[in-house]
Design a protein around this motif. Structure first.
Motif, PDB file in Angstrom:
ATOM      1  N   THR A  30       0.807  -1.217   0.000  1.00 23.56           N
ATOM      2  CA  THR A  30       0.000   0.000   0.000  1.00 23.56           C
ATOM      3  C   THR A  30       0.846   1.276   0.000  1.00 23.56           C
ATOM      4  O   THR A  30       0.318   2.374   0.150  1.00 23.56           O
ATOM      5  N   GLY A  31       2.117   1.120  -0.156  1.00 24.93           N
ATOM      6  CA  GLY A  31       3.016   2.284  -0.117  1.00 24.93           C
ATOM      7  C   GLY A  31       3.913   2.286   1.094  1.00 24.93           C
ATOM      8  O   GLY A  31       4.911   3.002   1.136  1.00 24.93           O
ATOM      9  N   LEU A  32       3.566   1.486   2.091  1.00 22.14           N
ATOM     10  CA  LEU A  32       4.399   1.367   3.285  1.00 22.14           C
ATOM     11  C   LEU A  32       5.438   0.271   3.057  1.00 22.14           C
ATOM     12  O   LEU A  32       5.102  -0.823   2.595  1.00 22.14           O
ATOM     13  N   SER A  33       6.685   0.552   3.338  1.00 19.33           N
ATOM     14  CA  SER A  33       7.758  -0.429   3.151  1.00 19.33           C
ATOM     15  C   SER A  33       8.576  -0.542   4.428  1.00 19.33           C
ATOM     16  O   SER A  33       8.532   0.333   5.300  1.00 19.33           O
ATOM     17  N   TRP A  34       9.321  -1.609   4.516  1.00 16.13           N
ATOM     18  CA  TRP A  34      10.150  -1.852   5.699  1.00 16.13           C
ATOM     19  C   TRP A  34      11.479  -2.442   5.258  1.00 16.13           C
ATOM     20  O   TRP A  34      11.547  -3.264   4.326  1.00 16.13           O
ATOM     21  N   THR A  35      12.566  -2.015   5.900  1.00 16.02           N
ATOM     22  CA  THR A  35      13.912  -2.479   5.571  1.00 16.02           C
ATOM     23  C   THR A  35      14.551  -3.107   6.794  1.00 16.02           C
ATOM     24  O   THR A  35      14.495  -2.525   7.886  1.00 16.02           O
ATOM     25  N   CYS A  36      15.145  -4.278   6.618  1.00 17.11           N
ATOM     26  CA  CYS A  36      15.796  -4.949   7.736  1.00 17.11           C
ATOM     27  C   CYS A  36      17.067  -4.207   8.149  1.00 17.11           C
ATOM     28  O   CYS A  36      17.568  -3.351   7.411  1.00 17.11           O
ATOM     29  N   LYS A  37      17.580  -4.536   9.327  1.00  9.59           N
ATOM     30  CA  LYS A  37      18.737  -3.834   9.884  1.00  9.59           C
ATOM     31  C   LYS A  37      19.958  -3.953   8.978  1.00  9.59           C
ATOM     32  O   LYS A  37      20.694  -2.992   8.770  1.00  9.59           O
ATOM     33  N   CYS A  38      20.173  -5.139   8.396  1.00  7.35           N
ATOM     34  CA  CYS A  38      21.349  -5.367   7.531  1.00  7.35           C
ATOM     35  C   CYS A  38      21.297  -4.466   6.303  1.00  7.35           C
ATOM     36  O   CYS A  38      22.271  -3.810   5.956  1.00  7.35           O
ATOM     37  N   CYS A  39      20.134  -4.425   5.640  1.00  8.02           N
ATOM     38  CA  CYS A  39      19.997  -3.606   4.433  1.00  8.02           C
ATOM     39  C   CYS A  39      20.053  -2.116   4.763  1.00  8.02           C
ATOM     40  O   CYS A  39      20.540  -1.314   3.972  1.00  8.02           O
ATOM     41  N   SER A  40      19.542  -1.745   5.944  1.00 11.13           N
ATOM     42  CA  SER A  40      19.615  -0.346   6.360  1.00 11.13           C
ATOM     43  C   SER A  40      21.058   0.100   6.520  1.00 11.13           C
ATOM     44  O   SER A  40      21.431   1.207   6.133  1.00 11.13           O
ATOM     45  N   GLN A  41      21.891  -0.797   7.106  1.00 16.65           N
ATOM     46  CA  GLN A  41      23.299  -0.469   7.285  1.00 16.65           C
ATOM     47  C   GLN A  41      23.996  -0.321   5.947  1.00 16.65           C
ATOM     48  O   GLN A  41      24.824   0.574   5.749  1.00 16.65           O
ATOM     49  N   VAL A  42      23.644  -1.205   4.984  1.00 19.51           N
ATOM     50  CA  VAL A  42      24.219  -1.104   3.643  1.00 19.51           C
ATOM     51  C   VAL A  42      23.849   0.237   3.021  1.00 19.51           C
ATOM     52  O   VAL A  42      24.672   0.906   2.388  1.00 19.51           O
ATOM     53  N   GLY A  43      22.571   0.643   3.225  1.00 19.33           N
ATOM     54  CA  GLY A  43      22.144   1.940   2.698  1.00 19.33           C
ATOM     55  C   GLY A  43      22.924   3.088   3.295  1.00 19.33           C
ATOM     56  O   GLY A  43      23.304   4.033   2.593  1.00 19.33           O
ATOM     57  N   ASN A  44      23.194   3.014   4.602  1.00 22.67           N
ATOM     58  CA  ASN A  44      23.984   4.064   5.253  1.00 22.67           C
ATOM     59  C   ASN A  44      25.400   4.109   4.695  1.00 22.67           C
ATOM     60  O   ASN A  44      25.963   5.188   4.473  1.00 22.67           O
ATOM     61  N   ASP A  45      25.996   2.924   4.469  1.00 18.38           N
ATOM     62  CA  ASP A  45      27.352   2.865   3.912  1.00 18.38           C
ATOM     63  C   ASP A  45      27.386   3.473   2.519  1.00 18.38           C
ATOM     64  O   ASP A  45      28.335   4.176   2.156  1.00 18.38           O
ATOM     65  N   ILE A  46      26.333   3.198   1.725  1.00 21.13           N
ATOM     66  CA  ILE A  46      26.266   3.748   0.369  1.00 21.13           C
ATOM     67  C   ILE A  46      26.184   5.275   0.418  1.00 21.13           C
ATOM     68  O   ILE A  46      26.843   5.974  -0.354  1.00 21.13           O
ATOM     69  N   ASN A  47      25.386   5.797   1.343  1.00 26.49           N
ATOM     70  CA  ASN A  47      25.268   7.255   1.464  1.00 26.49           C
ATOM     71  C   ASN A  47      26.601   7.887   1.849  1.00 26.49           C
ATOM     72  O   ASN A  47      26.966   8.964   1.358  1.00 26.49           O
ATOM     73  N   GLU A  48      27.362   7.227   2.751  1.00 23.98           N
ATOM     74  CA  GLU A  48      28.672   7.743   3.138  1.00 23.98           C
ATOM     75  C   GLU A  48      29.624   7.746   1.947  1.00 23.98           C
ATOM     76  O   GLU A  48      30.398   8.683   1.752  1.00 23.98           O
TER      77      GLU A  48
END
Length: 240
Positions: A30-48
């Protein structure tokens, strides 16, 4: 169960702190999404990494603009390109280094004795700045030793574990002025000769503008580049 929107792995909602209502909405897309802790950390690393790439791109533009004002032969162009590559490489080598100024050298008879004294001093400084990861600190005195001087204050270079540690130390270093023991100590990044020359030129411009009547000016680093900005409080012509 709830599924990560990136890796598609499923997790029990009680294990990841997701409510039944949220899980149903995520499942129905419905437009709501959720990201697990591992993938969230990968996203943070990509942003850095993106931030590092942007900073390097800005440095390349600055270096290219410095050599694009005059016409050049193909040979000179290649040489300037090589200088740019070397400058970027040198900055990368120095990015986890800091330089500590103002500490007088003890009158020791051996390098090992002086190293031991400097190591204790550096660890004390870092501890006063709440830096605890300092077990492998190896201080290096910069410049040639002159035994004829009684007041020897050669700068000390150290390497910290990460660039985040460097940023933390630089932010906290202003607190040293409030310390009785370390109020004459100052800390800066380990900058290349080109970076130092750029700062000197910016400082000359600052002094000239203040001499011409402008006030409330100071130097601030914007993405590694010294720029003159307006400040609410008056500053002296000498800027550290």
């Amino acid at each position: 169960m709830v599924s990560c929107c990136i890796c598609s792995k499923s997790f029990k909602i009680e294990c990841v702190d997701v409510s039944n209502t949220q899980a149903r909405k995520i499942h129905k897309k419905t437009g709501l999404s959720w990201t697990c802790k591992c993938c969230s950390q990968v996203g943070n690393d990509i942003n850095e990494l993106k931030e590092v790439i942007v900073a390097l791109q800005n440095e390349i533009k600055l270096l290219k603009s410095a050599i694009s004002t005059t016409s050049q032969s193909p040979t000179n162009s290649l040489l300037d390109t090589e200088k740019i590559i070397q400058e970027i490489s040198e900055r990368e080598k120095r990015k986890c280094n800091i330089i500590i100024y103002g500490n007088n050298e003890e009158n020791k008879t051996s390098k090992n004795e002086q190293l031991a004294v400097d190591t204790v001093f550096v660890k004390d400084v870092l501890s006063s700045l709440s830096v605890t990861d300092n077990d492998n600190i190896k201080p290096i005195r910069l410049g040639k030793f002159d035994a004829t001087k009684t007041d020897r204050r050669r700068p000390i270079k150290i390497t910290l574990p990460s660039e985040n540690s460097i940023l933390s130390v630089l932010r906290m270093s202003k607190e040293l002025k409030k310390s009785t023991r370390f109020n004459n100590i100052s800390i800066t990044r380990d900058r290349t000769p080109m970076q130092l020359e750029l700062y000197r030129n910016t400082k000359i411009e600052l002094n000239q503008r203040i001499a011409n009547g402008e006030s409330n000016l100071r130097i601030r680093y914007d993405r590694g580049i010294p720029v003159i900005i307006s400040s609410k409080l008056p500053v002296s012509p000498t800027v550290n």
